[in-house]
Design a protein around this motif. Structure first.
Motif, PDB file in Angstrom:
ATOM      1  N   GLY A  13     -36.257  19.574 -54.799  1.00 46.37           N
ATOM      2  CA  GLY A  13     -36.974  18.503 -55.476  1.00 46.37           C
ATOM      3  C   GLY A  13     -36.102  17.344 -55.938  1.00 46.37           C
ATOM      4  N   LEU A  14     -34.800  17.496 -55.824  1.00 44.63           N
ATOM      5  CA  LEU A  14     -33.880  16.434 -56.235  1.00 44.63           C
ATOM      6  C   LEU A  14     -33.602  15.487 -55.067  1.00 44.63           C
ATOM      7  CD1 LEU A  14     -31.288  18.603 -58.227  1.00 44.63           C
ATOM      8  CD2 LEU A  14     -33.270  17.356 -59.122  1.00 44.63           C
ATOM      9  N   THR A  15     -32.989  14.368 -55.375  1.00 47.28           N
ATOM     10  CA  THR A  15     -32.567  13.418 -54.352  1.00 47.28           C
ATOM     11  C   THR A  15     -31.125  13.024 -54.619  1.00 47.28           C
ATOM     12  OG1 THR A  15     -34.798  12.533 -54.112  1.00 47.28           O
ATOM     13  CG2 THR A  15     -33.000  11.143 -53.335  1.00 47.28           C
ATOM     14  N   VAL A  16     -30.292  13.126 -53.611  1.00 44.77           N
ATOM     15  CA  VAL A  16     -28.905  12.665 -53.703  1.00 44.77           C
ATOM     16  C   VAL A  16     -28.853  11.248 -53.165  1.00 44.77           C
ATOM     17  CG1 VAL A  16     -26.550  12.997 -52.829  1.00 44.77           C
ATOM     18  CG2 VAL A  16     -27.920  14.979 -53.508  1.00 44.77           C
ATOM     19  N   ARG A  17     -28.214  10.373 -53.939  1.00 43.92           N
ATOM     20  CA  ARG A  17     -28.058   8.981 -53.524  1.00 43.92           C
ATOM     21  C   ARG A  17     -26.578   8.675 -53.355  1.00 43.92           C
ATOM     22  NH1 ARG A  17     -32.256   9.192 -56.949  1.00 43.92           N
ATOM     23  NH2 ARG A  17     -34.191   8.269 -56.224  1.00 43.92           N
TER      24      ARG A  17
END
Length: 132
Positions: A13-17
Motif C-alpha cells: 500500500g505504500l509508494t516509493v518515490r
C-alpha cells in the motif's frame, strides 16, 4: 526544488518515490543525488490500542517518512541520466524487498516511535533562573 523521477507503488500500500536533487558543481561535472522517499501514514492498526495511537501521533505527527539519499559525485553531464538510472536500479534490486514487505510499515513506525521517545528522554531540561 526536487523533481520526481519515478514512483513505485508497492503491494503493502505504500509508494516509493525517487526525487532528483542533482546539481552542477564544476565544469561539466555534477553531483547526482537522489532522495528515496516513502511516506507512511500512522494507522490505529499499528498500535495495541487507540491511546497508544494517539500518543504516537503526538510524538510523530500523522505520517513518518522513510528517507534515504544516494549520490555519486563527479558525473559528466553526458552520463548523469545513466547514473540516476543505476542508483535507482541499485535500490530496487537491494532494498525494495525490505520496504515492500507487509511488515515494513508497522516495523518502521515502531522504530521511529522508539527513536522519538529516546530523543525526548535525552533532551536537556531548561532551567529558568532569576525569577522569584
Amino acid at each position: 526544488m526536487a523533481t520526481i523521477l519515478r514512483e513505485v507503488p508497492l503491494q503493502n500500500g505504500l509508494t516509493v518515490r525517487f526525487l532528483d536533487h542533482t546539481r552542477h558543481y564544476f565544469g561539466d561535472f555534477h553531483l547526482v543525488r537522489l532522495e528515496i522517499l516513502c511516506e507512511i501514514r500512522l494507522d490505529v492498526s499499528h498500535f495495541q490500542d487507540f491511546t497508544a495511537f494517539e500518543d504516537a501521533r503526538r510524538l510523530l505527527g500523522d505520517d513518518v517518512s522513510y528517507r534515504r539519499f544516494v549520490e555519486q559525485m563527479g558525473v559528466p553531464t553526458s552520463l548523469a541520466d545513466d547514473v540516476k538510472q543505476q542508483l535507482m536500479a541499485h535500490f530496487m534490486n537491494h532494498s525494495l524487498g525490505y520496504v515492500s514487505s507487509s511488515a515494513f510499515p508497522i516495523r518502521f513506525v515502531q522504530s521511529e516511535l522508539e527513536r522519538a521517545r529516546s530523543k525526548r528522554l535525552k533532551a536537556p531540561g531548561f532551567l529558568v533562573s532569576g525569577h522569584d
